[in-house]
Design an enzyme around this catalytic site. Structure first.
Site, PDB file in Angstrom:
ATOM      1  N   ARG A   1       0.813  -1.221   0.000  1.00 46.46           N
ATOM      2  CA  ARG A   1       0.000   0.000   0.000  1.00 46.46           C
ATOM      3  C   ARG A   1       0.846   1.270   0.000  1.00 46.46           C
ATOM      4  NH1 ARG A   1      -3.595  -2.237   4.968  1.00 46.46           N
ATOM      5  NH2 ARG A   1      -1.763  -3.599   5.133  1.00 46.46           N
TER       6      ARG A   1
ATOM      7  N   SER B   1       5.472  -4.867  15.517  1.00 44.30           N
ATOM      8  CA  SER B   1       5.513  -4.741  14.062  1.00 44.30           C
ATOM      9  C   SER B   1       6.463  -3.640  13.637  1.00 44.30           C
ATOM     10  CB  SER B   1       4.123  -4.413  13.508  1.00 44.30           C
ATOM     11  OG  SER B   1       3.275  -5.499  13.728  1.00 44.30           O
TER      12      SER B   1
ATOM     13  N   ASP C   1       6.047  -1.680  11.384  1.00 48.68           N
ATOM     14  CA  ASP C   1       5.318  -0.533  10.833  1.00 48.68           C
ATOM     15  C   ASP C   1       4.463   0.185  11.875  1.00 48.68           C
ATOM     16  OD1 ASP C   1       3.324  -2.424  11.139  1.00 48.68           O
ATOM     17  OD2 ASP C   1       2.444  -2.115   9.157  1.00 48.68           O
TER      18      ASP C   1
ATOM     19  N   GLY D   1      -7.376  -5.083  12.466  1.00 48.72           N
ATOM     20  CA  GLY D   1      -8.102  -6.245  12.963  1.00 48.72           C
ATOM     21  C   GLY D   1      -8.971  -5.809  14.138  1.00 48.72           C
TER      22      GLY D   1
ATOM     23  N   TYR E   1      32.408  32.828  -2.930  1.00 53.04           N
ATOM     24  CA  TYR E   1      32.537  31.363  -2.899  1.00 53.04           C
ATOM     25  C   TYR E   1      33.901  31.019  -2.322  1.00 53.04           C
ATOM     26  CZ  TYR E   1      33.626  26.629  -4.002  1.00 53.04           C
ATOM     27  OH  TYR E   1      34.022  25.329  -3.862  1.00 53.04           O
TER      28      TYR E   1
ATOM     29  N   ASN F   1      39.579  39.556   7.101  1.00 55.58           N
ATOM     30  CA  ASN F   1      38.341  39.967   6.446  1.00 55.58           C
ATOM     31  C   ASN F   1      38.477  39.767   4.941  1.00 55.58           C
ATOM     32  OD1 ASN F   1      35.653  41.567   6.856  1.00 55.58           O
ATOM     33  ND2 ASN F   1      36.632  42.387   5.008  1.00 55.58           N
TER      34      ASN F   1
HETATM   35  C1  UD1 Z   1      -1.863  -6.425  11.239  1.00 59.48           C
HETATM   36  C2  UD1 Z   1      -2.799  -7.333  12.031  1.00 59.48           C
HETATM   37  C3  UD1 Z   1      -4.049  -6.520  12.408  1.00 59.48           C
HETATM   38  C4  UD1 Z   1      -3.643  -5.306  13.218  1.00 59.48           C
HETATM   39  C5  UD1 Z   1      -2.618  -4.476  12.455  1.00 59.48           C
HETATM   40  C6  UD1 Z   1      -2.084  -3.393  13.383  1.00 59.48           C
HETATM   41  C7  UD1 Z   1      -2.493  -9.613  11.227  1.00 59.48           C
HETATM   42  C8  UD1 Z   1      -3.042 -10.688  10.384  1.00 59.48           C
HETATM   43  N1  UD1 Z   1      -3.165  -8.462  11.227  1.00 59.48           N
HETATM   44  O1  UD1 Z   1      -2.541  -6.065  10.058  1.00 59.48           O
HETATM   45  O2  UD1 Z   1      -4.935  -7.334  13.160  1.00 59.48           O
HETATM   46  O3  UD1 Z   1      -4.784  -4.519  13.509  1.00 59.48           O
HETATM   47  O4  UD1 Z   1      -1.505  -5.285  12.026  1.00 59.48           O
HETATM   48  O5  UD1 Z   1      -1.171  -2.545  12.761  1.00 59.48           O
HETATM   49  O6  UD1 Z   1      -1.484  -9.790  11.872  1.00 59.48           O
HETATM   50  N2  UD1 Z   1       4.787  -9.042   8.119  1.00 59.48           N
HETATM   51  C9  UD1 Z   1       5.711 -10.049   8.090  1.00 59.48           C
HETATM   52  N3  UD1 Z   1       5.481 -11.123   7.288  1.00 59.48           N
HETATM   53  C10 UD1 Z   1       4.355 -11.228   6.532  1.00 59.48           C
HETATM   54  C11 UD1 Z   1       3.400 -10.201   6.578  1.00 59.48           C
HETATM   55  C12 UD1 Z   1       3.640  -9.114   7.391  1.00 59.48           C
HETATM   56  O7  UD1 Z   1       6.739  -9.985   8.749  1.00 59.48           O
HETATM   57  O8  UD1 Z   1       4.208 -12.218   5.817  1.00 59.48           O
HETATM   58  C13 UD1 Z   1       5.068  -7.852   8.948  1.00 59.48           C
HETATM   59  C14 UD1 Z   1       5.005  -6.565   8.154  1.00 59.48           C
HETATM   60  O9  UD1 Z   1       6.290  -6.229   7.645  1.00 59.48           O
HETATM   61  C15 UD1 Z   1       4.527  -5.561   9.187  1.00 59.48           C
HETATM   62  C16 UD1 Z   1       3.718  -6.392  10.158  1.00 59.48           C
HETATM   63  O10 UD1 Z   1       4.082  -7.746   9.936  1.00 59.48           O
HETATM   64  O11 UD1 Z   1       5.595  -4.949   9.878  1.00 59.48           O
HETATM   65  C17 UD1 Z   1       2.224  -6.223   9.944  1.00 59.48           C
HETATM   66  O12 UD1 Z   1       1.899  -6.584   8.625  1.00 59.48           O
HETATM   67  P1  UD1 Z   1       0.782  -5.811   7.788  1.00 59.48           P
HETATM   68  O13 UD1 Z   1       0.658  -6.472   6.472  1.00 59.48           O
HETATM   69  O14 UD1 Z   1       1.037  -4.352   7.809  1.00 59.48           O
HETATM   70  O15 UD1 Z   1      -0.504  -6.168   8.660  1.00 59.48           O
HETATM   71  P2  UD1 Z   1      -1.837  -5.333   8.793  1.00 59.48           P
HETATM   72  O16 UD1 Z   1      -2.688  -5.587   7.635  1.00 59.48           O
HETATM   73  O17 UD1 Z   1      -1.542  -3.933   9.135  1.00 59.48           O
HETATM   74 CA    CA Z   2       0.300  -2.727   9.207  1.00 64.30          CA
END
Ligand code: UD1
Ligand code: CA
Length: 483
Positions: free
Chosen positions: A24, A113, A115, A152, A378, A389
């Site tokens: 995204r 996470s 992110d 979620g 420069y 100066n």
């Molecule tokens: C996830 C949660 C969601 C929560 C949200 C909060 C799940 C299924 N969903 O959703 O319930 O509300 O975070 O921010 O967990 N990642 C991996 N491997 C993968 C996929 C993702 O390491 O195969 C990592 C991503 O890099 C990221 C984190 O897991 O840092 C979350 O993944 P993302 O795809 O952003 O999950 P959301 O859809 O935000």
């Molecule tokens: Ca996320």
């Protein structure tokens, strides 16, 4: 039980999930490498992880693996990097991380996470303490969002116990209306999580192995899943697209600016100032409107920065004044003044009580104490001695088309306006330069350097050659009666 007692009695591992693609973001760069206040998202999360002083930090990677791994190594050298396989989903990410922890490790596993950058270690410490007090095997962090889109949702039973987490794409209408969301941060007992994950499949809208399904597995097996609801939902905002990145950036910047204000820095207009996390500001620094401070910039007490100034990796000394300036990799010593409209490039050092004025560019040059370059110049690859100066419009001709050469100017030198220093060249202490000098040969101490050609005036040239122009008329009027 005190928090510290609770923390020290158990061992702790932190797993950071950073393998996702970040579709995204619509970016060629992995999501966790996008920056927030001068630090990649993953850097913020790793700082939080390390602040918990865990026994292990494991980071799961896959997308742009090598780039992400390099940034991890920089921010958390002790972290173990774990590669996720082709099975997608947060559940699979945790599964491979758990498998990589030492077999002897039986402690708590905090999962965060890559992110979710604002989640802080104090919040996590409180959650860990709650998890341990309750003797829980799983604790999920939740918050209530006005707009829960994309997150979620937390499904509780009539008694309020957490039953499961439903992803946006799998949620029915009633579930979609729930505003309590999963922050994507958890504490698990290692073995319980490993066993539950073994039962999680990929039968969902996204065809992924969801970490959130662990909650349902554990609850179904009769375990009470703990939930800690965090009031300040900003701390739990996830970044999935650039609009969210922008929102979180604005929020974090406000937090940083406010932190500095409370620490004794005057920030006249917080909304127009941007301060990276690595910046250091002393007491009684004043930041005027439109200032950006980046990287490892540090500003000493009593200095005034701005308006309209950008500093990157720049060190400003006590009481210095820097206005309408762009500086990178520069040093501005105590009491010096820089600007307006100055451009300081890497390797510039402006001496104590020195001055750099309007429309002056300086790179890789040292100005000693009290040296001044006040106007339109420069200066590159030069050394300028104490109290010297440099007259308006000076240019160091430092490049001969092949290599760069140095200009060395001594102490208490006064150069004339519009001087060119053809490097390599030296000007001795106390020397003077005449206006318009082209300094090709070294100037001994105390000499006056001139390179003027004799001026000739062709009397009456304008009247003879530009008849009828305002210049010719003006000349005629001025010379009337003198001829
Ligand atoms: C996830 C949660 C969601 C929560 C949200 C909060 C799940 C299924 N969903 O959703 O319930 O509300 O975070 O921010 O967990 N990642 C991996 N491997 C993968 C996929 C993702 O390491 O195969 C990592 C991503 O890099 C990221 C984190 O897991 O840092 C979350 O993944 P993302 O795809 O952003 O999950 P959301 O859809 O935000
Ligand atoms: Ca996320």
């Amino acid at each position: 039980m005190g928090l510290n007692e609770g923390m020290s009695a158990h061992s702790l591992a932190v797993v950071v999930l950073a393998a996702g693609q970040g579709t995204r973001m619509k970016s060629t760069r992995a999501k966790v490498l996008h920056e927030l206040s001068g630090v990649p998202l993953i850097g913020h999360v790793l700082a939080t992880a390390q602040a918990l002083e865990p026994d292990h930090v494991a980071v799961v990677v896959r997308h742009q693996r090598d780039d992400v791994a390099a940034v991890i190594a920089e921010h958390a050298p002790a972290a173990v990097i774990i590669d996720q396989d082709e099975v997608p989903g947060t559940g699979r990410a945790l599964e491979v991380a758990l498998a990589a922890l030492p077999a002897s490790f039986t402690g708590d596993v905090v999962v965060i996470s890559g992110d979710v950058p604002l989640l802080d270690s104090d919040t996590l410490r409180a959650v860990i303490a709650h998890h341990r007090e309750q003797d829980a095997i799983a604790t999920v962090i939740t918050t209530v969002l006005e707009d829960p889109t994309g997150y979620g949702r937390i499904i509780r039973d009539d008694a309020g116990l957490v039953q499961r987490v439903v992803e946006q794409s799998d949620a029915g209408e009633e579930e979609t209306a729930i505003t309590e969301v999963n922050a994507g941060a958890y504490v698990f007992a290692r073995d319980a999580a490993t066993k539950a994950l073994a039962k999680v499949d990929t039968h969902n809208a996204q065809g992924e192995k969801y970490l959130t399904d662990v909650i349902e597995q554990l609850a179904r097996a009769g375990n009470a899943v703990q939930a800690v609801r965090v009031e300040d939902s900003w701390l739990l905002k996830g970044i999935n697209d650039r609009a969210q990145l922008g929102d979180v950036q604005a929020r974090l910047n406000r937090m940083i600016v406010r932190g500095w204000q409370l620490a004794g820095v005057t920030v006249v207009d917080p909304a127009s100032c941007f301060i990276d996390v690595g910046v250091e500001l002393a007491d009684d620094v004043t930041i005027l409107q439109g200032v950006q401070l980046h990287g490892a910039t540090s500003i000493a007490s009593g200095a005034t920065i701005g308006p309209d100034t950008t500093l990157r990796d720049t060190v400003v000394g006590p009481g210095a004044q820097v206005l309408r300036t762009h500086a990178e990799g520069a040093e501005i010593k105590a009491g010096a003044t820089v600007g307006p409209f100055s451009f300081l490039r890497p390797g510039t050092s402006v001496g104590q009580e020195g001055k750099v004025g309007a429309f002056v560019e300086i790179k890789n040059s040292t100005l000693h104490r009290g040296a001044k370059v006040p106007h339109l110049s420069y200066i590159g690859d030069a050394e300028i001695g104490e109290g010297t100066n440099i007259g308006a419009g000076a240019i160091t001709a430092n490049y001969d088309g092949r290599s760069k050469h140095r200009t060395t100017i001594g102490a208490h030198v006064k150069t004339g306006s519009h001087t060119v220093f053809v490097a390599p060249v030296e000007v001795g202490d106390g020397a003077y330069g005449a206006a318009g000098a082209v300094i090709r040969r070294s100037v001994p101490p105390g000499a006056l350097a001139m390179s003027v050609t004799t001026q000739r005036n062709l009397e009456g040239w304008v009247e003879a050659n530009r008849q009828g122009t305002p210049s010719a008329d003006a000349a005629a009027a001025a010379t009337k009666g003198t001829k």
